[in-house]
Structure formats: structure tokens, C-alpha cells
Scaffold this motif. Structure first.
Motif, mmCIF file in Angstrom:
data_model
loop_
_atom_site.group_PDB
_atom_site.id
_atom_site.type_symbol
_atom_site.label_atom_id
_atom_site.label_comp_id
_atom_site.label_asym_id
_atom_site.label_seq_id
_atom_site.Cartn_x
_atom_site.Cartn_y
_atom_site.Cartn_z
ATOM 1 N N ILE A 39 51.333 -12.837 26.771
ATOM 2 C CA ILE A 39 50.964 -12.661 25.356
ATOM 3 C C ILE A 39 52.090 -13.157 24.466
ATOM 4 N N ASP A 40 53.315 -12.790 24.800
ATOM 5 C CA ASP A 40 54.469 -13.225 24.008
ATOM 6 C C ASP A 40 54.610 -14.744 24.022
ATOM 7 N N SER A 41 54.372 -15.345 25.185
ATOM 8 C CA SER A 41 54.458 -16.799 25.298
ATOM 9 C C SER A 41 53.403 -17.482 24.421
ATOM 10 N N LEU A 42 52.180 -16.952 24.444
ATOM 11 C CA LEU A 42 51.129 -17.520 23.596
ATOM 12 C C LEU A 42 51.453 -17.341 22.116
ATOM 13 N N SER A 43 52.046 -16.221 21.773
ATOM 14 C CA SER A 43 52.432 -15.995 20.373
ATOM 15 C C SER A 43 53.455 -17.038 19.931
ATOM 16 N N GLN A 44 54.392 -17.332 20.808
ATOM 17 C CA GLN A 44 55.392 -18.354 20.483
ATOM 18 C C GLN A 44 54.736 -19.719 20.317
ATOM 19 N N GLN A 45 53.796 -20.035 21.200
ATOM 20 C CA GLN A 45 53.091 -21.315 21.096
ATOM 21 C C GLN A 45 52.305 -21.397 19.787
ATOM 22 N N SER A 94 51.705 -23.395 14.243
ATOM 23 C CA SER A 94 51.636 -23.090 12.805
ATOM 24 C C SER A 94 52.762 -23.796 12.055
ATOM 25 N N GLN A 95 53.924 -23.816 12.665
ATOM 26 C CA GLN A 95 55.059 -24.505 12.046
ATOM 27 C C GLN A 95 54.766 -26.008 11.937
ATOM 28 N N THR A 111 44.364 -18.603 20.157
ATOM 29 C CA THR A 111 43.959 -17.302 19.610
ATOM 30 C C THR A 111 42.964 -16.621 20.546
ATOM 31 N N ARG A 112 42.012 -17.388 21.077
ATOM 32 C CA ARG A 112 41.046 -16.827 22.025
ATOM 33 C C ARG A 112 41.750 -16.333 23.286
ATOM 34 N N LYS A 113 42.661 -17.154 23.802
ATOM 35 C CA LYS A 113 43.410 -16.767 25.000
ATOM 36 C C LYS A 113 44.231 -15.506 24.743
ATOM 37 N N GLN A 114 44.830 -15.465 23.565
ATOM 38 C CA GLN A 114 45.657 -14.309 23.221
ATOM 39 C C GLN A 114 44.814 -13.032 23.155
ATOM 40 N N LEU A 115 43.632 -13.124 22.568
ATOM 41 C CA LEU A 115 42.747 -11.958 22.503
ATOM 42 C C LEU A 115 42.339 -11.488 23.901
ATOM 43 N N LEU A 116 42.010 -12.433 24.769
ATOM 44 C CA LEU A 116 41.647 -12.078 26.141
ATOM 45 C C LEU A 116 42.832 -11.440 26.877
#
Length: 137
Positions: free
Chosen positions: A29-35, A40-41, A77-82
Motif C-alpha cells: 500500500i505504501d509503495s502504491l501511495s508513493q507511485q 501526481s507530481q 487507485t483501484r489497486k490501492q483500494l483492493l
């Protein structure tokens, strides 16, 4: 008693495995958040670039890059939710296992204490029996 000890050890092992799986899920989850943050940047930078674009080609390239990044953001976002759902499931399993493990550990300690108390009573009875024999002699 040995079976209870073995069960206690098995439950601790399961708890450790679930804890590791829970940690791995959180790391994903943390890795996906960083991605997502990096994407976004990038969108922000391309948006700023298009606002300051001096040529139509730069403006077009920025718009294309933003369009290319948008589906990637949605997919992440979908992956993160899952993964968050999976993490929640693992966390619930871990909590259940923790309760089970603590219950079995408590039962083991309780039985161990009862066994010690019974041994102490037997020893005291034997000492009392010996003392009464010598007192009668």
C-alpha cells in the motif's frame, strides 16, 4: 500438557505469519501511495509546463503526457483500494489469531500453575505423612 504447549507454539507461529503478511500488505500500500504521489507530481509539472508553453508542440506533448498518466493513476487507485481491503482482512485475521493465541497461552499458564499447585500439595502431604510417622515412633 505437552499438547497444549505444542498448540500454543503453533498458534504463535500462525500469529507471526499473519503479522508478516499484514506488514507486507501495508508495504505494498505504501509503495502504491508513493507511485501515485510521483504520478501526481508529474501531472502537476506537465500542467505547469503547458501553462507556460511557448510552442504548440510543447503544449501538445504536455497534454498527451497528462492523458497518458491519468489511466495509470486510476489503475493505481483501484489497486490501492483492493490492497487496503486485503490489508483490512489480514488485520482482522491477525487480531482474531492474537486473541486465540493469547487465550491458549493463558490456558497453558493456568494449567501449568494448577499442576505446580497440585505437586506442592502432594509434596506437603508426603512431608506431613513422614512427619506423623516419626512423631508416632
Amino acid at each position: 500438557m505437552k499438547q497444549l504447549l505444542r498448540l500454543c507454539q503453533q498458534e504463535e507461529k500462525k500469529l507471526g505469519q499473519l503479522g508478516q503478511q499484514r506488514s507486507e500488505a501495508q508495504n505494498r500500500i505504501d509503495s502504491l501511495s508513493q507511485q501515485k504521489q510521483l504520478l501526481s507530481q508529474m501531472v502537476k509539472e506537465y500542467t505547469e509546463l503547458s501553462c507556460n508553453a511557448l510552442s504548440p508542440i510543447t503544449l501538445q506533448n504536455s497534454a498527451q503526457m497528462i492523458e497518458t498518466i491519468a489511466p495509470m493513476q486510476k489503475q493505481l487507485t483501484r489497486k490501492q483500494l483492493l490492497l487496503q481491503q486485503e490489508h483490512q482482512r489480514m488485520d482482522n485475521l491477525w487480531r482474531q489469531q492474537l486473541g486465540r493465541q493469547q487465550g491458549i497461552k493463558w490456558l497453558y499458564q493456568e494449567r501449568k500453575q494448577q499442576q505446580r499447585a497440585q505437586l506442592e500439595r502432594q509434596e506437603q502431604k508426603q512431608q506431613d505423612d513422614f512427619a506423623s510417622r516419626y512423631a508416632l515412633s
